[in-house]
Write a protein that holds these residues in place. Structure first.
Motif, mmCIF file in Angstrom:
data_model
loop_
_atom_site.group_PDB
_atom_site.id
_atom_site.type_symbol
_atom_site.label_atom_id
_atom_site.label_comp_id
_atom_site.label_asym_id
_atom_site.label_seq_id
_atom_site.Cartn_x
_atom_site.Cartn_y
_atom_site.Cartn_z
ATOM 1 N N ASN A 189 0.861 -1.173 0.000
ATOM 2 C CA ASN A 189 0.000 0.000 0.000
ATOM 3 C C ASN A 189 0.902 1.229 0.000
ATOM 4 O O ASN A 189 2.139 1.105 -0.053
ATOM 5 N N ASN A 227 -5.853 2.412 -0.220
ATOM 6 C CA ASN A 227 -5.066 1.327 0.376
ATOM 7 C C ASN A 227 -5.948 0.160 0.803
ATOM 8 O O ASN A 227 -5.567 -1.004 0.665
ATOM 9 N N GLY A 228 -7.158 0.459 1.298
ATOM 10 C CA GLY A 228 -8.087 -0.605 1.670
ATOM 11 C C GLY A 228 -8.475 -1.453 0.467
ATOM 12 O O GLY A 228 -8.536 -2.686 0.538
ATOM 13 N N GLN A 231 -5.513 -3.598 -0.572
ATOM 14 C CA GLN A 231 -5.355 -4.742 0.335
ATOM 15 C C GLN A 231 -6.346 -5.850 -0.034
ATOM 16 O O GLN A 231 -5.992 -7.029 -0.051
ATOM 17 N N GLN A 232 -7.585 -5.480 -0.341
ATOM 18 C CA GLN A 232 -8.575 -6.486 -0.768
ATOM 19 C C GLN A 232 -8.118 -7.180 -2.043
ATOM 20 O O GLN A 232 -8.270 -8.398 -2.189
ATOM 21 N N TYR A 234 -5.041 -7.637 -3.127
ATOM 22 C CA TYR A 234 -3.926 -8.550 -2.843
ATOM 23 C C TYR A 234 -4.401 -9.775 -2.071
ATOM 24 O O TYR A 234 -4.011 -10.905 -2.367
ATOM 25 N N THR A 235 -5.283 -9.566 -1.101
ATOM 26 C CA THR A 235 -5.792 -10.697 -0.316
ATOM 27 C C THR A 235 -6.563 -11.673 -1.210
ATOM 28 O O THR A 235 -6.407 -12.891 -1.092
ATOM 29 N N TYR A 240 0.336 -11.112 0.045
ATOM 30 C CA TYR A 240 0.558 -10.305 1.248
ATOM 31 C C TYR A 240 0.500 -8.819 0.881
ATOM 32 O O TYR A 240 0.713 -8.459 -0.272
ATOM 33 N N THR A 241 0.280 -7.963 1.881
ATOM 34 C CA THR A 241 0.363 -6.519 1.663
ATOM 35 C C THR A 241 1.370 -5.911 2.635
ATOM 36 O O THR A 241 1.210 -6.033 3.853
ATOM 37 N N ASP A 243 2.659 -2.956 4.601
ATOM 38 C CA ASP A 243 1.938 -1.775 5.098
ATOM 39 C C ASP A 243 2.860 -0.555 5.165
ATOM 40 O O ASP A 243 3.292 -0.121 6.230
#
Length: 311
Positions: A189, A227-228, A231-232, A234-235, A240-241, A243
């Protein structure tokens, strides 16, 4: 929902098959392990000169600094295939154009003509054991630019976040599905260079000008939303993310370390990037300096240390 859109990734990934040169897939894997780094200016190591102008690449990228660290952890024969391209958007990554109708400035540097093509070729021919990627920041910067002429710029930028994250997910999905890569992928992110507007520094412009704490606060909200979504993405692709937002204390508007009348996140961005130049003639530049790249590399390395590379 956002997640449902991302889960169509694997269908979209199949469409990207056409980008892979057929001959490549039959090749034998070399035995030396490879770290494949993908992304934008941060993966390329772009830094600023004394005028605040961006240099094309350097050997101080987080990808380089991570490579120096992971060699000890993974294998001393580990090689680094570094494909990051300054300024590249998710569309340019796969061979398309950015919002201004421009192709990637690295098209001529890639054997296949695209970063995705070269990434898939590397996965097909090399023993890749780790992939890192940063992607989406140039897309969101362009959205800010395009949205600035809209009646409600903020709503326009927010509306662009989901589609950008979905493109990022499609690309990582292609590495998985088309590239057949099942190993660790670490995405990242973003820190928010624009908090420097709180003390009057605006990206690409000399300063300081009038401080704009409101802009700093608004860009932080947008950064958190973006960034949220990343993260979704990548998940959803089993990644992994890293931070980096937290590593830059990006949301810390307090003023306690040091207590100097400047928010801590601004102090940190000034220390780790070229956003707050001493020279009044120099342009503020969003890119990390060597210290900033080291902080990003350490953020990735924290995740690498949790991964078992044996075998």
């Amino acid at each position: 929902s956002m997640l449902r859109r991302i889960m169509t990734v694997f269908g979209a990934a199949a469409l990207l098959l056409a980008l892979v040169p057929a001959a490549v897939t039959a090749a034998e894997h070399d035995s030396d392990p490879v770290y494949l780094s993908l992304g934008t200016s941060l993966a390329a190591g772009v830094m600023a000169d004394e005028n605040g102008d961006s240099m094309f690449r350097s050997n101080f990228a987080y990808s380089d600094q991570l490579y120096w660290r992971v060699q000890d952890r993974i294998d001393e024969d580990l090689r680094h295939v570094k494909l990051g391209c300054s300024g590249e958007t998710a569309d340019q990554f796969v061979g398309g154009m950015n919002v201004y109708g421009e192709a990637s400035k690295c098209a001529g540097l890639y054997a296949t003509g695209t970063q995705l093509g070269d990434a898939l070729a590397t996965l097909a021919t090399e023993n890749v054991v780790l992939v890192t990627i940063d992607l989406g920041a140039n897309d969101i910067n362009q959205a800010q630019d395009v949205c600035s002429s809209e009646p409600n710029p903020t709503a326009c930028i927010v509306a662009s976040i989901g589609p950008i994250a979905t493109k990022v997910a499609n690309i990582v999905g292609a590495l998985r599905v088309v590239g057949g890569y099942a190993g660790p992928v670490i995405g990242m992110n973003y820190y928010n260079p624009q908090v420097a507007s709180a003390i009057g520094f605006l990206a690409g412009m000399p300063g300081p000008v009038a401080p704009d704490p409101g802009l700093a606060g608004l860009t932080d909200q947008l950064a958190q939303g973006f960034n949220g979504a990343l993260q979704q993405a990548y998940t959803a692709t089993g990644s992994y993310t890293a931070d980096v937002y937290a590593a830059f204390n990006a949301g810390d508007f307090g003023d306690d370390k040091p207590a100097n009348g400047i928010p801590d996140n601004v102090d940190r961005v000034c220390k780790l990037t070229y956003m707050c130049p001493d020279d009044a003639e120099a342009n503020a530049n969003i890119h990390p300096n060597k210290k900033g790249y080291k902080v990003i590399a350490k953020t990735f390395f924290k995740i690498v240390k949790t991964i078992d590379f044996v075998g």
